[in-house]
Design a protein around this motif. Structure first.
Motif, PDB file in Angstrom:
ATOM      1  N   GLY A  82       0.785  -1.235   0.000  1.00  0.00           N
ATOM      2  CA  GLY A  82       0.000   0.000   0.000  1.00  0.00           C
ATOM      3  C   GLY A  82       0.816   1.283   0.000  1.00  0.00           C
ATOM      4  N   THR A 137       0.406   3.256  -3.161  1.00  0.00           N
ATOM      5  CA  THR A 137      -0.942   3.832  -3.247  1.00  0.00           C
ATOM      6  C   THR A 137      -1.051   5.062  -2.351  1.00  0.00           C
ATOM      7  N   ARG A 138      -0.445   4.973  -1.167  1.00  0.00           N
ATOM      8  CA  ARG A 138      -0.497   6.114  -0.252  1.00  0.00           C
ATOM      9  C   ARG A 138       0.112   7.350  -0.910  1.00  0.00           C
ATOM     10  N   ARG A 190      -5.331  13.379  -4.364  1.00  0.00           N
ATOM     11  CA  ARG A 190      -6.246  13.908  -3.359  1.00  0.00           C
ATOM     12  C   ARG A 190      -6.034  15.389  -3.120  1.00  0.00           C
ATOM     13  N   ARG A 191      -4.791  15.803  -3.142  1.00  0.00           N
ATOM     14  CA  ARG A 191      -4.502  17.196  -2.842  1.00  0.00           C
ATOM     15  C   ARG A 191      -4.324  18.033  -4.106  1.00  0.00           C
ATOM     16  N   PRO A 249       6.020  27.234  -3.327  1.00  0.00           N
ATOM     17  CA  PRO A 249       5.184  26.941  -2.160  1.00  0.00           C
ATOM     18  C   PRO A 249       4.372  25.652  -2.319  1.00  0.00           C
ATOM     19  N   GLN A 296       4.608  22.288   0.038  1.00  0.00           N
ATOM     20  CA  GLN A 296       3.442  21.629   0.610  1.00  0.00           C
ATOM     21  C   GLN A 296       3.421  20.137   0.233  1.00  0.00           C
ATOM     22  N   LYS A 346       5.986  18.392   2.410  1.00  0.00           N
ATOM     23  CA  LYS A 346       5.539  18.269   3.807  1.00  0.00           C
ATOM     24  C   LYS A 346       4.464  17.200   3.949  1.00  0.00           C
ATOM     25  N   GLN A 347       3.546  17.166   2.991  1.00  0.00           N
ATOM     26  CA  GLN A 347       2.485  16.156   3.059  1.00  0.00           C
ATOM     27  C   GLN A 347       3.072  14.749   2.885  1.00  0.00           C
ATOM     28  N   HIS A 394       6.062  13.815   3.734  1.00  0.00           N
ATOM     29  CA  HIS A 394       6.752  13.524   4.992  1.00  0.00           C
ATOM     30  C   HIS A 394       5.815  12.963   6.044  1.00  0.00           C
ATOM     31  N   LYS A 395       4.559  13.388   5.984  1.00  0.00           N
ATOM     32  CA  LYS A 395       3.602  12.956   7.005  1.00  0.00           C
ATOM     33  C   LYS A 395       3.214  11.491   6.849  1.00  0.00           C
ATOM     34  N   LEU A 396       3.428  10.932   5.667  1.00  0.00           N
ATOM     35  CA  LEU A 396       3.095   9.522   5.479  1.00  0.00           C
ATOM     36  C   LEU A 396       4.088   8.697   6.295  1.00  0.00           C
ATOM     37  N   VAL A 397       3.550   7.804   7.094  1.00  0.00           N
ATOM     38  CA  VAL A 397       4.386   7.063   8.038  1.00  0.00           C
ATOM     39  C   VAL A 397       5.445   6.218   7.318  1.00  0.00           C
ATOM     40  N   ASN A 398       5.110   5.671   6.157  1.00  0.00           N
ATOM     41  CA  ASN A 398       6.068   4.824   5.446  1.00  0.00           C
ATOM     42  C   ASN A 398       7.153   5.606   4.709  1.00  0.00           C
ATOM     43  N   VAL A 399       6.990   6.908   4.619  1.00  0.00           N
ATOM     44  CA  VAL A 399       7.982   7.712   3.889  1.00  0.00           C
ATOM     45  C   VAL A 399       9.135   8.082   4.817  1.00  0.00           C
TER      46      VAL A 399
END
Lengths: 564, 164
Positions: free
Chosen positions: B14, B17-18, B25-26, B55, B59, B62-63, B65-70
């Motif tokens: 996954g 996919t993430r 999504r963004r 910018p 963004q 940063k987004q 980076h927030k994914l735990v698997n990254v």
């Protein structure tokens, strides 16, 4: 070294919950979680059976917002899991810690469109902080500890664990480590010292500063630090919907909520300020209005635990990534207050000139919803927990109900989920057994989870449901009145049931109020009663929420009443 | 402006996919994407080309980076780096045009990797500019099919993109 005990999946889950200090879960059984519920049968873990899985998530969410600890949910595969989706998205938008355990069809059936199969990890990918599909029982112990760790640290959020039916019954050694290390996950907690020093200087030099705080203050328990900062440096405080309660609602420095239905003083202050100390807020569109004209004269110090929030909607002059409480405490140690005397006088004059509108003045107005909320506020103890649904009553509650302490105001701020309030109040009931729990809802929202009347009766929960009944989907009706030539397309709910009879059919005590005297008396009576009580407040259906800033307008263009 | 991001990610179910889901999504547009194993077992490297202002790219990073698997995100467009893409081009090639095609391929330091009575497959590696140039030259003969790996990139010199 002690030999690791062999446990089967179901037992591992209950053991992990015990080690995490969880004593209450919310859920609904089904085929894929039979083994888990069988294990629960002999367990001391308390489980609240709801009547729809969506209510289980909202209840766990309410529980989590009050306790600050992750709320835990059990649900079965397929429809059980998909029924959680709205609740998960609600928690994700408002950064609420949840651990959701869903059953999945047995491993060998995954991907075959088996009975009650849904790809819930796929579905919840964009609305969870992280999620897992457990393919091997040996992974379950560390997945459980990671899930709790992720949900309750950094920017909080929901984490889902999907477990195939067969895995619940497989055995593996169980070793549980709460201090798990996740390579790709290292939240920053303390603020960068250099940036904090710059912030200190800006605060000293500012003449028209405001603190603008949000939900982050509540999640990080920053209320004491915030209060000390505001009172020491004499800086007025504005709180977003999510932040309500982080600063006492009756404190003289409090200006209320900003934005679309914010106070005039808060919106004027944000327009005229020279320094915004933004703490745990994300500058949502409901707050900023037209972005280009938002706080044009201000420097912005933006404190948030999530780096991605900084610079997302507005540019920060001083970005500070960190835990809001720790950063504010650091600021306090170095604080040099500036002179804000003139500014406070200016704000005071706005507050005097533009008090909150109390509703229409017509003689034939009947019962005003604003009056009901103010009476509820007046008659409730300071530590009363208020859960709202979504719509006009939500905004009136945000405006007129005085929230004095954090973790006492529960509302779906980000997603705006109708149906949230009642089950969230149920969850709050379990989180704070010694405090009053009040659910303020509307006739539209309440019918989205009305089946939970059975839950409150079965568990004899002390809970007051204040139904602000305007026979319409009031907020949407208000927009139709303002922006769609009063064409009330599908917003008038004339055929609603008799809510008193509905409540009584479930075994819930119910009262009705159609005048101010009856309203006051009903609240007083309900507050004397044990067990669940519903009050049907039959209010003037034509009331609108004021002040109002039209969407995508500058927030100083405020309509304070009357027709647009 | 186009940015080339290198993303080190735990090679778990996954994870891909993430990452791709986050872009759609963004509202960020992926221009191209390449994925493969790294020297560390269990860690994959994605190279994503994305169009956006500074910018917006900040963004995006940063987004991600927030994914735990990254584990790591770096913007290789901000530093000197070597960027390449491999392309296979099936071009119409009758007897009369073969030598002309061959000459073009040599000029671009490509290779002919398959020949049939009326077509050839050409392999060419290089920067976007070079690939666009050879495409333009071969267009004249009739390109029947084309497949691209997506851009891959490494920092120049001894510097490397590490997990932590």
């Amino acid at each position: 070294m002690m030999k690791e005990k062999m446990l089967k999946g179901s037992a591992m889950i209950l053991k992990a919950l015990e080690l995490e200090g969880v004593d209450q879960v919310f859920g609904y059984p089904g085929g894929a979680v039979l083994s888990l519920y069988n294990q629960l049968y002999d367990s001391s873990l308390k489980h609240l059976l709801v009547r729809h899985e969506q209510a289980a998530v909202h209840a766990a969410d309410g529980y989590a917002r009050v306790t600050g600890q992750p709320g835990v949910v059990f649900a079965t595969s397929g429809p059980g899991a998909t029924n959680l989706v709205t609740g998960i998205a609600t928690a994700y938008m408002d950064s609420v810690p949840l651990v959701l355990i869903t059953g999945q069809v047995a491993s060998r059936f995954i991907g075959t469109d088996a009975f009650q199969e849904a790809d819930i990890t796929g579905i919840t990918l964009p609305i969870t902080k992280h999620n897992y599909l457990v393919k091997d029982i040996k992974e379950l112990p560390f997945i459980l500890s990671e899930a709790f760790y992720l949900a309750s640290t950094g920017r909080r959020g929901p984490v889902l664990i999907d477990i195939p039916k067969d895995v619940f019954d497989q055995e593996a050694p169980f070793a549980y480590d709460q201090k798990c290390h996740i390579a790709g996950y290292n939240p920053t907690y303390s603020g960068h010292a250099g940036q904090v020093n710059r912030a200190v200087k800006e605060i000293r030099d500012a003449r028209r500063p405001v603190i603008f705080g949000g939900g982050g203050l509540i999640r990080s328990s920053a209320d004491q630090a915030l209060r000390e900062l505001a009172e020491t440096a004499k800086i007025p405080v504005i709180l977003s919907l999510m932040g309500l309660g982080a600063f006492p609602g009756d404190n003289g420095l409090f200006l209320g909520m900003p934005g679309m239905h914010g106070s005039v003083a808060a919106n004027y202050a944000l327009t005229e300020t020279d320094l915004i100390i933004a703490a745990g807020v994300r500058f949502d569109d409901r707050v900023t209005g037209k972005l280009d004209s938002f706080a044009e004269k201000a420097k912005i110090i933006h404190i948030d635990i999530d780096p991605a929030e900084i610079g997302k909607n507005v540019m920060a002059d001083i970005p500070i990534v960190g835990d809001v409480r720790l950063v504010l405490e650091d600021l306090l140690r170095k604080l040099k207050p500036g002179d804000t005397g003139k500014w406070l006088k200016q704000i005071e004059s706005w507050q005097e000139k533009y008090p909150l509108p109390l509703g229409s003045k017509k003689v034939e107005r009947g019962l005003l919803p604003q009056f009901v909320i103010r009476e509820l506020s007046r008659l409730s103890e300071p530590n009363t927990i208020v859960a709202t649904d979504v719509g006009q009553h939500q905004m009136w509650t945000a405006q007129h109900f005085i929230v004095r302490t954090p973790k006492r105001f529960l509302t779906s701020g980000g997603l705006g989920t109708m149906g949230y309030g009642f089950p969230a109040a149920i969850g709050a009931r379990f989180a704070a057994p010694e405090h009053r729990v009040l659910c303020i809802t509307g006739d539209g929202s309440f019918q989205m989870n009305i089946q939970e009347l059975a839950t409150v009766v079965n568990n004899n929960l002390d809970l007051t449901i204040a139904l602000i009944n305007n026979r319409s989907l009031g907020m949407v009706r208000q927009w139709q009145e303002f922006f769609y030539e009063k064409r009330y397309s599908h917003t008038l709910l004339a055929e609603s049931p008799d809510f008193v009879k509905v409540a009584e059919a479930y075994g819930v005590k119910a009262l009705r109020a159609v005048t101010e005297e009856e309203a006051t008396r009903a609240i007083e009576e309900a507050y004397q009663l044990k067990g669940p009580v519903l009050i049907d407040f039959v209010v003037n259906p034509g009331e609108n929420v004021y002040p109002m800033v039209a969407p995508n307008h500058p927030i100083n263009q405020i309509i304070t009443g009357g027709d647009l | 402006m186009k940015h080339v991001l290198a993303i080190l990610v735990e090679n778990k179910a996954g994870a891909l996919t993430r990452i791709s889901g986050l872009f759609s999504r963004r509202g960020f547009n992926i221009e191209n994407i390449a994925v493969g194993e790294t020297v560390t077992p269990g860690i994959a490297r994605m190279t994503i080309t994305v169009e956006g202002s500074d910018p917006v790219i900040e963004q995006v990073m940063k987004q991600l980076h927030k994914l735990v698997n990254v584990l790591k995100v770096s913007n290789l467009s901000k530093e000197p780096s070597v960027m390449r893409e491999l392309v296979l081009i099936k071009v119409r090639a009758e007897t009369g045009s073969r030598s002309d095609i061959q000459q073009i391929v040599e000029t671009f330091r490509g290779k002919v990797v398959d020949v049939s009575p009326d077509s050839m497959i050409i392999e060419v590696t290089g920067t976007e500019d070079k690939i666009e140039a050879i495409k333009m030259m071969l267009d004249h003969f009739g390109i029947r099919e084309i497949v691209r790996t997506g851009k891959v990139a490494l920092l120049r010199g001894a510097k490397i993109t590490r997990e932590a």
